[in-house]
Design an enzyme around this catalytic site. Sequence first.
Site, PDB file in Angstrom:
ATOM      1  N   ASP A 170      30.388  35.225  32.936  1.00 13.79           N
ATOM      2  CA  ASP A 170      31.403  36.253  33.141  1.00 13.79           C
ATOM      3  C   ASP A 170      32.245  35.786  34.334  1.00 13.79           C
ATOM      4  OD1 ASP A 170      32.571  38.835  32.908  1.00 13.79           O
ATOM      5  OD2 ASP A 170      31.481  39.425  34.698  1.00 13.79           O
TER       6      ASP A 170
ATOM      7  N   THR B  79      34.493  37.533  36.560  1.00 11.08           N
ATOM      8  CA  THR B  79      34.530  38.352  37.772  1.00 11.08           C
ATOM      9  C   THR B  79      33.125  38.592  38.315  1.00 11.08           C
ATOM     10  OG1 THR B  79      36.477  39.424  36.867  1.00 11.08           O
ATOM     11  CG2 THR B  79      35.421  40.498  38.745  1.00 11.08           C
TER      12      THR B  79
ATOM     13  N   ASP C  31      26.961  40.016  36.093  1.00  7.99           N
ATOM     14  CA  ASP C  31      26.522  40.811  37.241  1.00  7.99           C
ATOM     15  C   ASP C  31      25.490  41.871  36.858  1.00  7.99           C
ATOM     16  OD1 ASP C  31      27.974  42.780  36.024  1.00  7.99           O
ATOM     17  OD2 ASP C  31      29.655  42.704  37.426  1.00  7.99           O
TER      18      ASP C  31
END
Length: 769
Positions: free
Chosen positions: A459, A461, A657
Amino acid sequence: MPRHDHSHHDHGHHGRPAHGSAAAHPATAVKAGAIYTCPMHPEFQQTGPGSCPKCGMTLVPLVPAKEVAAEYTCPMHPEIRSPKPGNCPKCGMALVPVAGTKEDDSELRNMTRRFWVSAVLTAPLAVIAMAPYFGVMEPFGIPMQVRMYVELALGTPVVLWGGWPFFRKFALSIKNRSPNMYTLIGLGVALAWIFSIAAVFAPGLFPQEFQEDSGQVGAYFEAAAVIVTLVLLGEVMQLRALGQTSRAIRELLALAPNTAMRIEADGREVEVPLAEVQVGDKLRVRPGEKVPVDGACMEGSSNVDESMITGEPVPVAKKPGDRVTGATINGKGTLIIRAERVGADTLLSQIVHMVAQAQRTRAPVQRLADLVAAYFVETVIAIAVLTALVWWVFGPEPRLTYAVVNAVAVLIIACPCAVGLATPISITVAMGQGAINGILFRNAEAVEKLRDIDTLVVDKTGTLTLGSPRLVDLVVEGMTESEALLLIASLERASEHPLAQAIVKGAEDRGLRLSPVEKFESITGQGVRGEIGGRKVAVGSRRFMESQGTLPASLADKADTLRTQGKTALYAAIDGRAVAVVAVADPIKETTPEAIKTLQSEGVRVVMLSGDSRKTAEAVGRQLGIDDVIAEVLPDQKVEAIKSLQAQGRKVAMAGDGINDAPALAQANVGIAMGTGTDVAIESGSVTLVKGDLRGIVKAIRLSRATMRNVKQNLFFAFVYNALGIPIAAGVLYPFFGLLLSPIFAGAAMAMSSVSVVTNALRLRRAKL
């Protein structure tokens, strides 16, 4: 020599009450501190110590999140639990303490004592028994007629007292219809000893060919005693090794300080035990001290050494508002912190709990080893019976002696003691090494699967980037940068937008004192405007700027250039004239380029997923050398992207995250949660990187590959001695070379396989990651 699940029966018997204890329970059903499990059979649990009914290993306790009353579990059957040391009702192995439990080495002391007493008695016994083969008919001056009684006196205590733990485990394996290594040891030693007792007290029972000129029959007390002594040596080594593998957890637990300096409401400072610290307490951390609990810095500034959590040697600067983690070491400044997580909720406790829980799980390869070992034991017993029959029917005189001795040799050399150890000891060492390097494995399966990963989906970000936008560029025409930024940031302070917050923070970091705004107005999707000190200021998109007045071509060109670099560009106008371009971006983490290059060199294809615009995502991909970029994806579309890669036959790991990426993490073959600070997304992935650093994935993959190589080597060591030794022990070389394998040498070969496995597994602690 940990023992395996040697049963190929189904697991139905796990539900019955365990040996001498309450009924088996799932971990959740019994209060922490009461449940024991077998290290080889995590599905077996009971409320008390004992031995594993499947493989005879001693039970070890289940893992609590914090220090609790003593609790033990079996290294081979993690589901076995007990409040005191003992043996596993499944496999007979000695129970070992759970992480968080104070180390109890009573089983090691007991086995060590039995080993040394047995060794002292066995040494002269072996000399006396072997002397006649070297032409010494009366060793130590002992007459021939008395020699048998001396052997009986030396060998019987070794077999009955030294070998008692093995006979108890042998009985368990028969009772539970769960053949294991103790079945072979028990049968072999008992046969040799009973044969010898009969030879001493009833030689007349044996045919004429068995009797020497003196009327005596040859005994095998030395074979039985040497076998018991060698197996005891293996047990001692195995208990020591299991103690070493839990050292990483004990070292982690020892990191936490014992006390904290609490600042009371009246300003007094009182040193209190760590257990008394409550959420919300104000604590002083003096220079050089350990941070007592997880919290937030309220006053002061210092550099904190967080290497115990992140593996990174460079201390991290802390100022008011920053998070601090318990057990990290404060530098030269003084900090006042507010306690936010205490006791079992601290990151350190979570790490200890997670590592210890993971060490009690089983890798898929373990199930294969269990199944092979289960059939192996039954096959060996069949070979031993066949060996005895063949020697008895076709062998030379004395047939019965040959039949018994060769059957015993087959039983002993085939004993798969090391098979049980082969997988769990490597996995356990690997998980300890992972924890030291900031890599937390949820279970043993994750260690095994990570080795096969050929595609890593990341991912953008928060994984490749820092996850928070920052002011990165400011282009100004017709006024100074600080004058323009002061007006722009003063206007943006009234906005809630993340990009506005990034601009405000950028101005504050440069030491600018912002001014109040009047007539503030926000135009959705376009920009904001207002007055600062009588000057009209507007910030927003190109269309918004053009509605405010003219837009110089030079600024428009500069904005386009910044956008191709993956940055978000905004225009600013002062008093109706466009004077500046402000660029905000989510900066790439310093360590990301190096990690991407290393992963690609290790043969891993890196695919970037992003919800950002294609232009921004591709710009970041170009900077990092990532060719596969999938942009403008919503969280639920990430799962589809992973499914499509898996449909191409790729083994996919997903790093994210751990919050909006949870479905994708679950879909991937291995989900890797990027932990940052104390917000470790422990529940999301099979692997958690304590520090959100992609280099941790490189380390994790290397550790996984080293571990699975190590397991294969261990299984080779565990079986090679047995496989080579069984035909020789059965006597296939006798017709050609007159060669037979003594049960003593069979016992030595069996011990060697265990020594090889333990030594090889501990090499993982030196693996270069």
